[in-house]
Design a protein around this motif. Structure first.
Motif, mmCIF file in Angstrom:
data_model
loop_
_atom_site.group_PDB
_atom_site.id
_atom_site.type_symbol
_atom_site.label_atom_id
_atom_site.label_comp_id
_atom_site.label_asym_id
_atom_site.label_seq_id
_atom_site.Cartn_x
_atom_site.Cartn_y
_atom_site.Cartn_z
ATOM 1 N N TYR A 86 -7.567 -4.545 25.721
ATOM 2 C CA TYR A 86 -6.351 -4.277 24.971
ATOM 3 C C TYR A 86 -6.319 -2.855 24.412
ATOM 4 O O TYR A 86 -5.274 -2.221 24.369
ATOM 5 C CB TYR A 86 -6.201 -5.261 23.799
ATOM 6 N N LEU A 95 -1.946 -4.014 29.630
ATOM 7 C CA LEU A 95 -1.692 -5.000 28.575
ATOM 8 C C LEU A 95 -1.178 -6.318 29.145
ATOM 9 O O LEU A 95 -1.580 -7.399 28.687
ATOM 10 C CB LEU A 95 -0.688 -4.440 27.565
ATOM 11 N N ARG A 115 -4.033 -8.193 30.825
ATOM 12 C CA ARG A 115 -4.937 -8.738 29.809
ATOM 13 C C ARG A 115 -4.298 -9.923 29.093
ATOM 14 O O ARG A 115 -4.939 -10.936 28.845
ATOM 15 C CB ARG A 115 -5.288 -7.626 28.816
ATOM 16 N N TRP A 116 -3.028 -9.769 28.738
ATOM 17 C CA TRP A 116 -2.314 -10.823 28.015
ATOM 18 C C TRP A 116 -2.165 -12.077 28.873
ATOM 19 O O TRP A 116 -2.234 -13.201 28.377
ATOM 20 C CB TRP A 116 -0.952 -10.314 27.571
#
Length: 153
Positions: A71, A130, A133-134
């Motif tokens: 992140y 992001l 990763r999310w």
């Protein structure tokens, strides 16, 4: 994942080149400082991004560094891209007014376009990190090499 991670690192490394190759300013004008900074940033990215992509390609082929970027890298890359894009946009607006002290407004306008493009690409790379990763995506390969316990003879 190594390609995406090292692309982000290569884009951010262009800022480190700014610190090393800071050009001397003729005037104490903020606009000229912005122009010089974006120029050095783009020259730095012209060098660091291909190097990072080659290293990323080698690591991706070997499967050494396959974990999903974090992140922090995604956030820093996104914010850096937004900063570069907004500064390039402001520089383009300034150059279009025909300020004094600019030798070639067409060249500076192209420089502003390159800065805007660089900022947009950096923002997209950061947002994709992001989002990966999310979403919980994890590469199918092992994230780190496992140590094997030594056998006693």
């Amino acid at each position: 994942m190594a390609m995406l991670r090292l692309l982000a690192i290569g884009l951010l490394a262009g800022a480190a080149v700014c610190l090393v190759l800071w050009p001397p300013l003729r005037e104490d004008d903020f606009q000229h400082a912005r122009l010089s900074t974006l120029m050095v940033l783009e020259m730095g990215q012209f060098v660091t991004v291909p190097i990072a992509l080659v290293v990323g390609l080698v690591l991706a082929v070997q499967g050494v560094w396959a974990r999903t970027p974090g992140y922090l890298l995604g956030t820093v890359t996104t914010l850096f891209g937004v900063l570069v894009a907004t500064q390039a946009w402001a520089m383009g607006e300034w150059v279009s007014t025909g300020p004094p002290g600019i030798g070639d407004p067409d060249g500076e306008s192209f420089l502003a376009f390159l800065g805007l493009f660089s900022g947009a690409v950096t923002t997209v790379v950061g947002l994709s990190i992001l989002m990966l990763r999310w979403s919980g995506y994890d590469s199918p390969t092992a994230p780190v090499r496992q140590r094997r316990p030594r056998r006693r003879k």
